[in-house]
Scaffold this motif. Structure first.
Motif, PDB file in Angstrom:
ATOM      1  N   GLY A   1       2.994  -5.578   4.694  1.00  0.00           N
ATOM      2  CA  GLY A   1       2.061  -5.206   3.797  1.00  0.00           C
ATOM      3  C   GLY A   1       2.350  -5.001   2.509  1.00  0.00           C
ATOM      4  N   LEU A   2       3.418  -4.544   1.929  1.00  0.00           N
ATOM      5  CA  LEU A   2       3.958  -4.438   0.608  1.00  0.00           C
ATOM      6  C   LEU A   2       3.890  -6.110   0.194  1.00  0.00           C
ATOM      7  CD1 LEU A   2       6.339  -1.562   0.878  1.00  0.00           C
ATOM      8  CD2 LEU A   2       4.033  -1.458  -0.031  1.00  0.00           C
ATOM      9  N   ALA A   3       4.769  -6.968   1.062  1.00  0.00           N
ATOM     10  CA  ALA A   3       4.910  -8.171   0.438  1.00  0.00           C
ATOM     11  C   ALA A   3       3.817  -9.005   0.403  1.00  0.00           C
ATOM     12  CB  ALA A   3       5.833  -8.789   1.691  1.00  0.00           C
TER      13      ALA A   3
ATOM     14  N   MET B   1      -1.287   2.408   6.231  1.00  0.00           N
ATOM     15  CA  MET B   1      -0.901   2.140   4.951  1.00  0.00           C
ATOM     16  C   MET B   1      -0.395   0.451   5.035  1.00  0.00           C
ATOM     17  SD  MET B   1      -0.751   5.024   3.231  1.00  0.00           S
ATOM     18  CE  MET B   1      -2.611   5.119   4.005  1.00  0.00           C
ATOM     19  N   ALA B   2       0.131   0.004   5.907  1.00  0.00           N
ATOM     20  CA  ALA B   2       0.413  -1.237   5.805  1.00  0.00           C
ATOM     21  C   ALA B   2      -0.718  -2.344   5.654  1.00  0.00           C
ATOM     22  CB  ALA B   2       1.171  -1.543   7.336  1.00  0.00           C
ATOM     23  N   ALA B   3      -1.952  -2.004   6.492  1.00  0.00           N
ATOM     24  CA  ALA B   3      -2.868  -2.715   6.253  1.00  0.00           C
ATOM     25  C   ALA B   3      -3.568  -2.739   4.645  1.00  0.00           C
ATOM     26  CB  ALA B   3      -4.026  -2.321   7.215  1.00  0.00           C
ATOM     27  N   MET B   4      -3.379  -1.667   4.045  1.00  0.00           N
ATOM     28  CA  MET B   4      -3.644  -1.470   2.658  1.00  0.00           C
ATOM     29  C   MET B   4      -2.740  -1.945   1.663  1.00  0.00           C
ATOM     30  SD  MET B   4      -6.597  -0.319   3.026  1.00  0.00           S
ATOM     31  CE  MET B   4      -6.953   0.295   1.408  1.00  0.00           C
ATOM     32  N   GLY B   5      -1.381  -2.284   1.993  1.00  0.00           N
ATOM     33  CA  GLY B   5      -0.306  -2.810   1.040  1.00  0.00           C
ATOM     34  C   GLY B   5      -0.048  -1.632   0.555  1.00  0.00           C
ATOM     35  N   ALA B   6       0.166  -0.407   1.026  1.00  0.00           N
ATOM     36  CA  ALA B   6       0.432   1.106   0.356  1.00  0.00           C
ATOM     37  C   ALA B   6       1.823   1.519   1.054  1.00  0.00           C
ATOM     38  CB  ALA B   6      -0.867   1.987   0.580  1.00  0.00           C
ATOM     39  N   GLU B   7       2.613   1.887   0.039  1.00  0.00           N
ATOM     40  CA  GLU B   7       3.700   2.369   0.549  1.00  0.00           C
ATOM     41  C   GLU B   7       3.711   3.829   0.924  1.00  0.00           C
ATOM     42  OE1 GLU B   7       8.283   3.670  -1.592  1.00  0.00           O
ATOM     43  OE2 GLU B   7       6.782   2.634  -2.766  1.00  0.00           O
ATOM     44  N   PRO B   8       4.161   4.244   2.172  1.00  0.00           N
ATOM     45  CA  PRO B   8       3.677   5.656   2.639  1.00  0.00           C
ATOM     46  C   PRO B   8       4.656   6.668   1.952  1.00  0.00           C
ATOM     47  CG  PRO B   8       4.906   4.391   4.335  1.00  0.00           C
ATOM     48  CD  PRO B   8       4.537   3.466   3.011  1.00  0.00           C
TER      49      PRO B   8
ATOM     50  N   VAL C   1      -3.269   6.698  -1.958  1.00  0.00           N
ATOM     51  CA  VAL C   1      -4.084   6.156  -0.764  1.00  0.00           C
ATOM     52  C   VAL C   1      -3.944   6.849   0.399  1.00  0.00           C
ATOM     53  CG1 VAL C   1      -4.296   4.004   1.045  1.00  0.00           C
ATOM     54  CG2 VAL C   1      -3.612   3.773  -1.409  1.00  0.00           C
ATOM     55  N   VAL C   2      -5.032   7.337   1.031  1.00  0.00           N
ATOM     56  CA  VAL C   2      -5.265   8.358   1.993  1.00  0.00           C
ATOM     57  C   VAL C   2      -5.874   7.851   3.300  1.00  0.00           C
ATOM     58  CG1 VAL C   2      -6.023  10.871   2.474  1.00  0.00           C
ATOM     59  CG2 VAL C   2      -5.642  10.042   0.100  1.00  0.00           C
TER      60      VAL C   2
ATOM     61  N   ILE D   1      -3.090  12.956  12.072  1.00  0.00           N
ATOM     62  CA  ILE D   1      -1.988  12.916  10.927  1.00  0.00           C
ATOM     63  C   ILE D   1      -2.877  12.287   9.834  1.00  0.00           C
ATOM     64  CG2 ILE D   1      -0.312  11.338  10.106  1.00  0.00           C
ATOM     65  CD1 ILE D   1       1.285  11.880  12.508  1.00  0.00           C
ATOM     66  N   THR D   2      -2.656  13.109   8.718  1.00  0.00           N
ATOM     67  CA  THR D   2      -3.411  12.547   7.444  1.00  0.00           C
ATOM     68  C   THR D   2      -2.246  11.943   6.727  1.00  0.00           C
ATOM     69  OG1 THR D   2      -5.277  14.238   7.364  1.00  0.00           O
ATOM     70  CG2 THR D   2      -4.603  13.127   5.253  1.00  0.00           C
ATOM     71  N   ILE D   3      -2.346  10.718   6.352  1.00  0.00           N
ATOM     72  CA  ILE D   3      -1.175   9.988   5.788  1.00  0.00           C
ATOM     73  C   ILE D   3      -1.516   9.800   4.334  1.00  0.00           C
ATOM     74  CG2 ILE D   3      -1.713   7.833   6.422  1.00  0.00           C
ATOM     75  CD1 ILE D   3       1.378   7.378   6.734  1.00  0.00           C
ATOM     76  N   LEU D   4      -0.427   9.879   3.217  1.00  0.00           N
ATOM     77  CA  LEU D   4      -0.639   9.675   2.076  1.00  0.00           C
ATOM     78  C   LEU D   4       0.419   8.458   1.446  1.00  0.00           C
ATOM     79  CD1 LEU D   4      -0.513  13.294   0.314  1.00  0.00           C
ATOM     80  CD2 LEU D   4      -2.580  12.185   1.170  1.00  0.00           C
ATOM     81  N   GLY D   5      -0.196   7.576   0.645  1.00  0.00           N
ATOM     82  CA  GLY D   5       0.389   6.390   0.232  1.00  0.00           C
ATOM     83  C   GLY D   5       0.185   6.113  -1.077  1.00  0.00           C
ATOM     84  N   GLN D   6       0.991   5.371  -1.771  1.00  0.00           N
ATOM     85  CA  GLN D   6       0.733   4.781  -3.140  1.00  0.00           C
ATOM     86  C   GLN D   6       0.697   3.447  -3.384  1.00  0.00           C
ATOM     87  OE1 GLN D   6       3.944   7.102  -5.144  1.00  0.00           O
ATOM     88  NE2 GLN D   6       5.215   5.481  -4.693  1.00  0.00           N
ATOM     89  N   VAL D   7       0.064   2.719  -4.561  1.00  0.00           N
ATOM     90  CA  VAL D   7      -0.110   1.463  -4.684  1.00  0.00           C
ATOM     91  C   VAL D   7      -0.681   1.409  -6.070  1.00  0.00           C
ATOM     92  CG1 VAL D   7      -2.555   1.445  -3.776  1.00  0.00           C
ATOM     93  CG2 VAL D   7      -1.273  -0.720  -3.729  1.00  0.00           C
ATOM     94  N   PRO D   8      -0.161   0.257  -6.629  1.00  0.00           N
ATOM     95  CA  PRO D   8      -0.595   0.047  -8.106  1.00  0.00           C
ATOM     96  C   PRO D   8      -1.840  -0.317  -8.269  1.00  0.00           C
ATOM     97  CG  PRO D   8       1.492  -1.238  -7.718  1.00  0.00           C
ATOM     98  CD  PRO D   8       1.157  -0.630  -6.409  1.00  0.00           C
ATOM     99  N   PRO D   9      -2.697   0.220  -9.347  1.00  0.00           N
ATOM    100  CA  PRO D   9      -3.969   0.003  -9.279  1.00  0.00           C
ATOM    101  C   PRO D   9      -4.475  -1.318  -9.222  1.00  0.00           C
ATOM    102  CG  PRO D   9      -3.237   1.326 -11.235  1.00  0.00           C
ATOM    103  CD  PRO D   9      -1.941   0.698 -10.219  1.00  0.00           C
ATOM    104  N   GLY D  10      -5.395  -1.887  -8.310  1.00  0.00           N
ATOM    105  CA  GLY D  10      -5.989  -3.311  -7.979  1.00  0.00           C
ATOM    106  C   GLY D  10      -4.907  -3.926  -7.052  1.00  0.00           C
ATOM    107  N   ALA D  11      -3.812  -3.379  -6.745  1.00  0.00           N
ATOM    108  CA  ALA D  11      -3.018  -4.145  -5.854  1.00  0.00           C
ATOM    109  C   ALA D  11      -3.190  -3.736  -4.425  1.00  0.00           C
ATOM    110  CB  ALA D  11      -1.731  -3.789  -6.180  1.00  0.00           C
ATOM    111  N   TYR D  12      -3.992  -3.016  -3.893  1.00  0.00           N
ATOM    112  CA  TYR D  12      -4.322  -2.561  -2.629  1.00  0.00           C
ATOM    113  C   TYR D  12      -4.952  -3.811  -1.878  1.00  0.00           C
ATOM    114  CZ  TYR D  12      -9.110  -1.563  -3.899  1.00  0.00           C
ATOM    115  OH  TYR D  12     -10.391  -1.751  -4.206  1.00  0.00           O
TER     116      TYR D  12
END
Length: 328
Positions: A204-206, A77-84, A44-45, A136-147
């Protein structure tokens, strides 16, 4: 005023921070080399810029400017449910940002990179006639379909918001001298809320698998709710009596009723606004308790395409002002 050149700035201040992530190659090359995403994860970017005189004030402490620059991106990242995971930082410095200013900036940036477990992967440094800006460009990660996205809300879903609303907008008024408070504690609290957002990364993760739609409140509740409604092809109904307010904001509204709409239209809250089915209410309450983050149900999604506000006296109105927009 002493001022490092571009390469000394990188070597002295930014390279030591880059050691947190091997992809940065110690900032010794022209680009970072990122490993493949962790197995079962999507990348996630997001990118955000803060500009002097627009997003921070000329006399704001440099360490807090750095923290705000990072935190508004963490809020995405929080809004997308992504881990930074990591960030790229581009700085455009005016003559006002001398070595002492940048030394303090780095202290704040280092503090929050460590606090949120995020690595500095690279960036760019240039000069500008002003004002200064930080991208700032931030990268995060999220399981497929879980964002999380803005587009999944459904008619009948409850609307929830984290934290309190209106604090940052009032803090800006205090800092610019358009609002004077006799209560110093309230004044300090509101100024801090403007200068140091609280990105709700853990929330966001929760909310993965719980929220149907989500976004962060950066341009004001009314405007951002409008974005969610448009993406989800529905309308919304909210109750002013339910909007969560801090004691400081209540004090301001009681002192000046003209500020009554500040929770609706004030920007820079960086709280999470999300929708969830009514049968998930108990789970949302459990998340709030576990994370010690206040979550308040403020209304629901409904048919139509507008945002209707119900007042405490039983009246209603369709909002026509939807918060902050940059003018070009």
């Amino acid at each position: 005023m002493p001022r490092r050149d571009e390469f000394d700035l990188i070597a002295d201040l930014f390279a030591p921070l880059a050691g947190r992530h091997p992809a940065a190659l110690n900032l010794a090359d022209d680009a970072a080399v990122l490993p493949p995403p962790a197995e079962g994860q999507h990348t996630v970017v997001s990118v955000d810029t803060i500009v002097g005189g627009v997003h921070f004030l000329p006399d704001d402490p440099p360490d807090l400017v750095a923290r705000k620059a990072l935190r508004v991106n963490l809020s995405d990242m929080a809004a997308m449910g992504a881990e930074p995971v990591g960030v790229f930082l581009s700085v455009a410095l005016s003559a006002a940002e001398d070595d002492a200013w940048m030394d303090r900036f780095i202290v704040g940036l280092d503090h929050d990179l460590g606090a949120y477990g995020v690595g500095l992967m690279g960036g760019d440094t240039v000069s500008t006639p002003g004002p200064a800006s930080f991208t700032i460009t931030i990268l995060g990660q999220v399981p497929p379909g879980a964002y999380l996205s803005r587009a999944g809300g459904r008619v009948g879903d409850d609307l929830w918001v984290s934290g309190t609303l209106g604090d940052s907008a009032l803090g800006l008024r205090v800092l610019t001298g358009t609002l004077t408070l006799s209560d110093k504690a309230a004044s300090d609290f509101l100024c801090d809320r403007y200068r140091v957002p609280r990105p709700r990364v853990d929330l966001g993760l929760a909310l993965r698998g719980v929220a149907t739609a989500a976004l962060d409140v950066s341009d004001g509740l009314a405007g951002d709710l409008r974005h969610l409604c448009r993406a989800s092809a529905c309308g919304a109904r909210i109750e002013t009596a339910r909007l969560p307010l801090s004691d400081a904001t209540r004090y301001c509204i009681e002192s000046d009723p003209a500020l009554a709409d500040i929770a609706l239209t004030g920007g820079d809250d960086y709280e999470l606004l999300f929708s969830a089915p009514p049968d998930q209410a108990a789970l949302v309450d459990d998340i709030a308790e576990r994370l010690t983050v206040p979550l308040t149900r403020i209304g629901c999604l409904e048919g139509g395409n507008g945002v209707t506000v119900l007042s405490g006296d039983g009246g209603s109105r369709l909002l026509e002002s939807f918060g902050w927009r940059h003018g070009w």
